[in-house]
Design a protein around this motif. Structure first.
Motif, PDB file in Angstrom:
ATOM      1  N   LYS A   1      21.667 -30.432-104.797  1.00  0.00           N
ATOM      2  CA  LYS A   1      21.834 -28.962-104.900  1.00  0.00           C
ATOM      3  C   LYS A   1      21.098 -28.539-106.321  1.00  0.00           C
ATOM      4  O   LYS A   1      20.827 -29.291-107.144  1.00  0.00           O
ATOM      5  CB  LYS A   1      23.400 -28.742-105.352  1.00  0.00           C
TER       6      LYS A   1
ATOM      7  N   THR B   1      34.612 -32.163-102.205  1.00  0.00           N
ATOM      8  CA  THR B   1      33.483 -31.543-102.823  1.00  0.00           C
ATOM      9  C   THR B   1      32.848 -32.569-103.973  1.00  0.00           C
ATOM     10  O   THR B   1      31.916 -32.757-103.856  1.00  0.00           O
ATOM     11  CB  THR B   1      33.925 -30.207-103.461  1.00  0.00           C
TER      12      THR B   1
ATOM     13  N   VAL C   1      28.979 -23.610-105.998  1.00  0.00           N
ATOM     14  CA  VAL C   1      29.904 -24.702-105.200  1.00  0.00           C
ATOM     15  C   VAL C   1      31.250 -24.904-106.023  1.00  0.00           C
ATOM     16  O   VAL C   1      32.485 -24.749-105.552  1.00  0.00           O
ATOM     17  CB  VAL C   1      29.181 -25.620-104.978  1.00  0.00           C
TER      18      VAL C   1
ATOM     19  N   GLU D   1      23.108 -23.523-107.155  1.00  0.00           N
ATOM     20  CA  GLU D   1      23.947 -23.768-106.019  1.00  0.00           C
ATOM     21  C   GLU D   1      25.117 -24.696-106.760  1.00  0.00           C
ATOM     22  O   GLU D   1      26.199 -24.510-105.984  1.00  0.00           O
ATOM     23  CB  GLU D   1      23.145 -24.507-105.045  1.00  0.00           C
TER      24      GLU D   1
ATOM     25  N   SER E   1      30.928 -20.948-102.005  1.00  0.00           N
ATOM     26  CA  SER E   1      30.754 -22.551-101.756  1.00  0.00           C
ATOM     27  C   SER E   1      29.552 -22.767-100.625  1.00  0.00           C
ATOM     28  O   SER E   1      29.270 -23.583-100.642  1.00  0.00           O
ATOM     29  CB  SER E   1      32.118 -23.237-101.237  1.00  0.00           C
TER      30      SER E   1
ATOM     31  N   SER F   1      29.922 -31.682 -99.489  1.00  0.00           N
ATOM     32  CA  SER F   1      30.440 -30.831-100.578  1.00  0.00           C
ATOM     33  C   SER F   1      30.346 -29.215-100.432  1.00  0.00           C
ATOM     34  O   SER F   1      30.991 -28.459-101.171  1.00  0.00           O
ATOM     35  CB  SER F   1      29.507 -31.077-101.926  1.00  0.00           C
ATOM     36  N   ARG F   2      29.594 -28.931 -99.215  1.00  0.00           N
ATOM     37  CA  ARG F   2      29.461 -27.438 -98.781  1.00  0.00           C
ATOM     38  C   ARG F   2      30.297 -27.110 -97.623  1.00  0.00           C
ATOM     39  O   ARG F   2      31.309 -26.146 -97.559  1.00  0.00           O
ATOM     40  CB  ARG F   2      28.026 -26.994 -98.420  1.00  0.00           C
TER      41      ARG F   2
END
Length: 304
Positions: free
Chosen positions: A275, A264, A283, A279, A134, A86-87
């Motif tokens: 997260k 993501t 993101v 965060e 992100s 996802s990052r």
């Protein structure tokens, strides 16, 4: 409109590729070998259907396409371990979008009008901000995230290098002006050979002494299972080459990188990557900005 919709097919394949890969598991060599085995099979089938017009230019295009891809893909898989899907994927997609848009604009003159340059580079600015958001992480003292700052730094460096390799992969066919159907098999061959060399090197170099036959590490059970990932990659790989021909590199590659939306959200909700609330907001905001930037770059197609 048809060419734009076609250009979104790679986004689906690459969007779910990282999710399936992480679900299947295995080491980096297994994950990549599964992808290239399937891609080679696709290439062989297409070579029988479409006889290849071999030339030195085609071989050069395939080499510059396939070898950097192998290095870039291994690094991207490694970045998942440091950053999470996802990052890592928004960061990777954002960098690729910016690099390929610049090459498309200046090397291939895909934005000949002033308004296209203004809109395109405004979109790139949005993408860069989205990438920064992100990749952001709270300080460890305030966060619940399990990713350390050293892992974040390593992941970002690896992702920047891998993104440069993907740009070579994205632009080789257009640079050498070769037919996409001719390129599919030789490209897959170079991907397979270079990945096999890199995979054996990784298994021999990184495995502990007495860990067993490196052949088993490269062509083990998980490699064959990761051929499911390869189906997604092969579909995306074939369709993106045609999209780049139809839409131009700046637009075609941009559309393909909308995979950021699928990867993501999949990383967050399917792989359950942790997260903190802040965060998560960063993101999602970054993903939205990258998507908006991609849409704006897609609008530049209307002036061609």
């Amino acid at each position: 409109m048809g060419s734009i919709l076609f250009g979104l097919i790679p986004a689906l394949g690459w969007g779910f590729q990282g999710i399936v890969m992480q679900k299947v598991g295995g080491n980096t060599a297994n994950k990549q070998m599964g992808m290239v085995l399937t891609t080679l099979l696709f290439g062989i089938v297409i070579a029988f259907i479409h006889p290849i017009n071999w030339s030195g230019t085609l071989v050069a295009a395939a080499a510059i396409n396939g070898i950097p891809w192998s290095i870039a893909q291994i690094l991207q898989i490694k970045s998942f371990d440091y950053l999470g899907v996802s990052r890592a994927m928004p960061l990777s997609s954002g960098l690729q979008l910016a690099f390929t848009a610049i090459i498309g604009a200046f090397a291939f003159n895909e934005w000949p009008q002033t308004w296209q340059l203004i809109l395109g580079f405004g979109a790139i600015a949005l993408i860069i901000v989205g990438v920064a958001l992100s990749a952001w992480q709270e300080k460890s003292g305030d966060a619940q995230s399990s990713t350390s700052s050293s892992d974040i730094t390593k992941g970002i460096i690896i992702t920047v290098i891998s993104s440069a390799g993907f740009v070579a992969y994205a632009t080789a066919a257009r640079f050498f002006s070769v037919d996409s159907m001719d390129l599919i098999f030789p490209q897959a061959l170079f991907m397979f050979i270079s990945t096999t060399v890199l995979a054996f090197f990784m298994c021999k170099k990184l495995a502990p002494r007495g860990a067993g036959d490196p052949v088993e590490g490269v062509f083990g059970k998980k490699s064959w299972q990761n051929m499911a990932t390869g189906v997604l990659f092969a579909i995306a790989n074939i369709t993106v080459m045609f999209s780049n021909q139809m839409n131009g590199v700046a637009v075609g590659w941009t559309l393909s990188q909308m995979n950021v939306i699928f990867s993501t959200l999949g990383g967050l909700f399917i792989l359950h990557e942790k997260k903190t609330p802040k965060e998560m907001r960063f993101v999602i905001a970054g993903m939205v900005l990258i998507a908006i930037g991609g849409i704006l770059i897609g609008i530049t197609k209307t002036g061609q």
